[in-house]
Design an enzyme around this catalytic site. Structure first.
Site, PDB file in Angstrom:
ATOM      1  N   ILE A 298       0.872  -1.171   0.000  1.00  0.00           N
ATOM      2  CA  ILE A 298       0.000   0.000   0.000  1.00  0.00           C
ATOM      3  C   ILE A 298       0.913   1.225   0.000  1.00  0.00           C
ATOM      4  O   ILE A 298       1.364   1.687   1.050  1.00  0.00           O
ATOM      5  CB  ILE A 298      -0.945   0.034   1.234  1.00  0.00           C
ATOM      6  N   CYS A 304       4.380   5.837  -7.103  1.00  0.00           N
ATOM      7  CA  CYS A 304       3.121   5.856  -6.380  1.00  0.00           C
ATOM      8  C   CYS A 304       3.068   7.035  -5.415  1.00  0.00           C
ATOM      9  O   CYS A 304       4.007   7.257  -4.656  1.00  0.00           O
ATOM     10  CB  CYS A 304       2.982   4.556  -5.602  1.00  0.00           C
ATOM     11  N   TYR A 384       8.090   5.544 -17.792  1.00  0.00           N
ATOM     12  CA  TYR A 384       7.542   4.686 -16.732  1.00  0.00           C
ATOM     13  C   TYR A 384       6.488   5.488 -15.994  1.00  0.00           C
ATOM     14  O   TYR A 384       6.768   6.594 -15.546  1.00  0.00           O
ATOM     15  CB  TYR A 384       8.663   4.243 -15.780  1.00  0.00           C
ATOM     16  N   ARG A 385       5.273   4.955 -15.899  1.00  0.00           N
ATOM     17  CA  ARG A 385       4.228   5.716 -15.226  1.00  0.00           C
ATOM     18  C   ARG A 385       3.389   4.826 -14.333  1.00  0.00           C
ATOM     19  O   ARG A 385       3.200   3.635 -14.584  1.00  0.00           O
ATOM     20  CB  ARG A 385       3.333   6.415 -16.254  1.00  0.00           C
ATOM     21  N   GLY A 386       2.859   5.447 -13.265  1.00  0.00           N
ATOM     22  CA  GLY A 386       1.954   4.740 -12.367  1.00  0.00           C
ATOM     23  C   GLY A 386       0.643   4.459 -13.072  1.00  0.00           C
ATOM     24  O   GLY A 386       0.220   5.230 -13.940  1.00  0.00           O
ATOM     25  N   ARG A 400      -8.913   1.198 -10.783  1.00  0.00           N
ATOM     26  CA  ARG A 400      -8.005   0.957  -9.679  1.00  0.00           C
ATOM     27  C   ARG A 400      -7.933   2.161  -8.739  1.00  0.00           C
ATOM     28  O   ARG A 400      -7.904   2.021  -7.545  1.00  0.00           O
ATOM     29  CB  ARG A 400      -6.607   0.605 -10.188  1.00  0.00           C
ATOM     30  N   GLU A 469      26.227   4.484   5.996  1.00  0.00           N
ATOM     31  CA  GLU A 469      27.424   3.643   5.968  1.00  0.00           C
ATOM     32  C   GLU A 469      27.291   2.518   4.924  1.00  0.00           C
ATOM     33  O   GLU A 469      28.277   2.089   4.320  1.00  0.00           O
ATOM     34  CB  GLU A 469      27.623   3.040   7.367  1.00  0.00           C
ATOM     35  N   HIS A 471      25.733   2.574   2.045  1.00  0.00           N
ATOM     36  CA  HIS A 471      25.886   2.993   0.646  1.00  0.00           C
ATOM     37  C   HIS A 471      27.346   3.330   0.372  1.00  0.00           C
ATOM     38  O   HIS A 471      28.137   3.502   1.299  1.00  0.00           O
ATOM     39  CB  HIS A 471      25.001   4.217   0.375  1.00  0.00           C
TER      40      HIS A 471
HETATM   41  P1  RVP Z   1       8.045  -0.154  -8.169  1.00  0.00           P
HETATM   42  O1  RVP Z   1       8.668  -1.480  -8.430  1.00  0.00           O
HETATM   43  O2  RVP Z   1       8.557   0.501  -6.928  1.00  0.00           O
HETATM   44  O3  RVP Z   1       8.173   0.760  -9.350  1.00  0.00           O
HETATM   45  O4  RVP Z   1       6.488  -0.400  -7.882  1.00  0.00           O
HETATM   46  C1  RVP Z   1       5.637  -1.067  -8.783  1.00  0.00           C
HETATM   47  C2  RVP Z   1       4.268  -1.228  -8.139  1.00  0.00           C
HETATM   48  O5  RVP Z   1       3.675   0.049  -7.866  1.00  0.00           O
HETATM   49  C3  RVP Z   1       3.221  -1.912  -8.994  1.00  0.00           C
HETATM   50  O6  RVP Z   1       3.352  -3.302  -9.058  1.00  0.00           O
HETATM   51  C4  RVP Z   1       1.922  -1.475  -8.320  1.00  0.00           C
HETATM   52  O7  RVP Z   1       1.597  -2.258  -7.194  1.00  0.00           O
HETATM   53  C5  RVP Z   1       2.259  -0.100  -7.823  1.00  0.00           C
HETATM   54  N1  RVP Z   1       1.661   0.948  -8.650  1.00  0.00           N
HETATM   55  C6  RVP Z   1       1.415   0.932  -9.981  1.00  0.00           C
HETATM   56  N2  RVP Z   1       0.859   2.109 -10.305  1.00  0.00           N
HETATM   57  C7  RVP Z   1       0.793   2.805  -9.169  1.00  0.00           C
HETATM   58  C8  RVP Z   1       0.251   4.140  -9.002  1.00  0.00           C
HETATM   59  O8  RVP Z   1      -0.033   4.829  -9.969  1.00  0.00           O
HETATM   60  N3  RVP Z   1       0.115   4.567  -7.769  1.00  0.00           N
HETATM   61  N4  RVP Z   1       1.296   2.093  -8.177  1.00  0.00           N
END
Ligand code: RVP
Length: 487
Positions: A298, A304, A384-386, A400, A469, A471
């Site tokens: 979460i 995220c 790369y996008r959420g 979602r 330390e 890193h």
């Molecule tokens: P990371 O590996 O840290 O880039 O995280 C990937 C995870 O982030 C996905 O598997 C999903 O659970 C979550 N996610 C994907 N989109 C979003 C968002 O827009 N908040 N979060």
């Protein structure tokens, strides 16, 4: 006040694995694990169901290298079925009829030559309109020195005594047949000599190259797919298309409506059903009775913003350990999803009780991920996008993350960002670093298997001084390491 008597929750940087007595060499550490009730993998690694991470191209390579790709759901059901089919067929022994490049007997040698070049194949069965195999032509049959005239019909140049195979041939027999006859491809025919498929030597050799590949009982690569808890038709279509694991894909699976939907889907499909995401013991209690796996996370994801936007979340090491405490008692596998930047984070998640880890940002920069490489200031990146970002929500992911009217951009309340991630090369080399680092962690703890590791692993708490330390520090890095970049 009572309200402020709050428990502490920890994440990756707060802990380290306590080194223990060991005789285990990292190379001997076995990463085999289970991601769901019926699906075993050779490395405990899954790729995120995100539209900049997992489509069929990356899922094929994930399964070949021993992990599992989870297709995203920002696509129509028809396209999802196509994507699943692509993975299931990728390493198939018999290329099915529809995918076989065939020549028709009316074609000239030149036309067939062009056809094979265009399709990237070295040979083709020659079949009439009924589908009968009349012969087989290969590019070696039409080299200029063989004095075939380019305008001749292909039937002049083809081999007409064709070696064929029945459709129940296995890899061993197909190999022997081709080896004995020094041929590269064998048409597969039914008892009326009608073409049903093709076996190629290249295909067989390729399958042998992937020793760790994760395959189903029919020898096809395994694949996972994300589905919404409220879209039964998508779940049924995915199941029908042969998906091995359905991932009920939500940001908050402790929502009781989600649990109702997930329960109904589980009762209606043959595939395993993994449910997520959750981050607490109580949520796990609700899922252990029916789920084939539980996915945890979460707000830890790199793209995220859930924790900032909603004020809710659970640091990932605590979240994983709470869920795992409950899940282990019911023998339900746990997947730690999000926030993993280094191989060390991945193996810490396993130490906290996960059976496998899921990553997005780690894979988004690879060749196999969707999207183009772009160059900014001389450095290469990929998008790369959420999935909860405005861009991803606009292109289809409607459930979602909460939103009112899909057509009105001002109505979006995103919980993710759109970003770029450094371009990284092949998925294979990323997985090599990731699993090599995890094996190294097992070596430090003295565990040869994942389950032994989970039993033996202990954490120590790290201060911010301890973290610094750990890193690279007080130096200027001159050459980039393949598995480390500061922050
Ligand atoms: P990371 O590996 O840290 O880039 O995280 C990937 C995870 O982030 C996905 O598997 C999903 O659970 C979550 N996610 C994907 N989109 C979003 C968002 O827009 N908040 N979060």
């Amino acid at each position: 006040s009572e309200k402020l008597r709050v428990p502490e929750a920890l994440t990756f940087d707060d802990v380290l694995l306590r080194p223990k007595e060991s005789r285990v060499e990292p190379d001997d550490a076995d990463l085999t694990t289970r991601v769901s009730t019926n699906v075993e993998v050779s490395i405990p690694i899954l790729s995120a169901a995100m539209d900049t991470v997992t489509e069929s191209g990356l899922a094929v390579e994930m399964a070949r290298q021993g992990g599992l790709g989870v297709l995203h759901r920002n696509m129509t059901i028809d396209r999802m079925v196509e994507e699943i089919t692509r993975v299931k067929r990728a390493d198939e022994l018999i290329i099915p009829f529809d995918d076989v490049v065939t020549a028709d007997p009316e074609m000239s040698v030149r036309e067939v030559d062009e056809l094979m070049a265009r399709e990237g194949v070295g040979g083709a069965p020659v079949v009439n309109t009924r589908g009968e195999v009349l012969g087989i032509i290969s590019s070696t049959d039409i080299r200029p020195h063989l004095e075939v005239n380019e305008d001749d019909p292909v039937t002049e140049a083809m081999t007409d005594e064709v070696i064929t195979a029945p459709d129940d041939i296995d890899a061993r027999d197909a190999f022997d047949l081709m080896y004995d006859h020094k041929i590269e491809r064998v048409p597969v025919v039914d008892d009326e000599n009608l073409l049903v498929g093709l076996v190629t030597m290249q295909g067989i050799l390729q399958r042998r190259e992937y020793e760790q590949a994760v395959r189903d009982a029919d020898g096809q690569l395994r694949v996972g797919v994300a589905v919404s808890p409220f879209e039964m038709d998508r779940a049924l279509a995915a199941d029908e298309a042969g998906a091995d694991v359905l991932f009920i894909d939500t940001a908050h699976a402790h929502n009781l409506n989600v649990i109702d939907g997930a329960t109904e889907i589980k009762e209606s499909v043959d595939a395993d059903v993994v449910v997520g995401n959750v981050g607490t013991r109580e949520a796990a209690e609700e899922l252990v009775d029916f789920a084939d796996g539980i996915k945890v996370g979460i707000g830890p994801g790199s793209i995220c913003t859930t924790r900032v936007v909603s004020g809710a979340g659970m640091p990932q090491i605590t979240a994983v350990s709470q869920v795992a405490d409950v899940a282990a008692k019911h023998d339900v596998p746990v997947i730690a999803d999000g926030g993993i930047r280094y191989s060390g984070d991945a193996i810490k998640a396993i130490a906290a009780g996960a059976d496998a880890v899921m990553l997005g940002s780690y894979f988004a920069g690879t060749d196999e991920a969707p999207g183009r490489v772009v160059t900014m200031n001389g450095k290469k990146y990929k998008q790369y996008r959420g999935m909860g970002s405005v861009g991803a929500m606009k292109s289809g992911d409607t459930e979602r993350y909460l939103k009112e009217d899909p057509d009105d951009e001002d109505e979006y309340v995103p919980e993710g960002v759109e970003a770029a991630t450094p371009y990284k090369g092949t998925l294979k080399s990323e997985l090599h670093q990731l699993s090599g680092g995890m094996q190294s962690g097992m070596g430090y703890v003295g565990a040869e298997t994942i389950s032994e590791f989970k039993d033996r692993a202990e954490f120590v708490r790290v201060s911010s001084a301890g973290q610094a330390e750990g890193h690279a520090h007080d130096v200027v890095i001159t050459d980039e390491a393949p598995n480390y970049s500061p922050n």
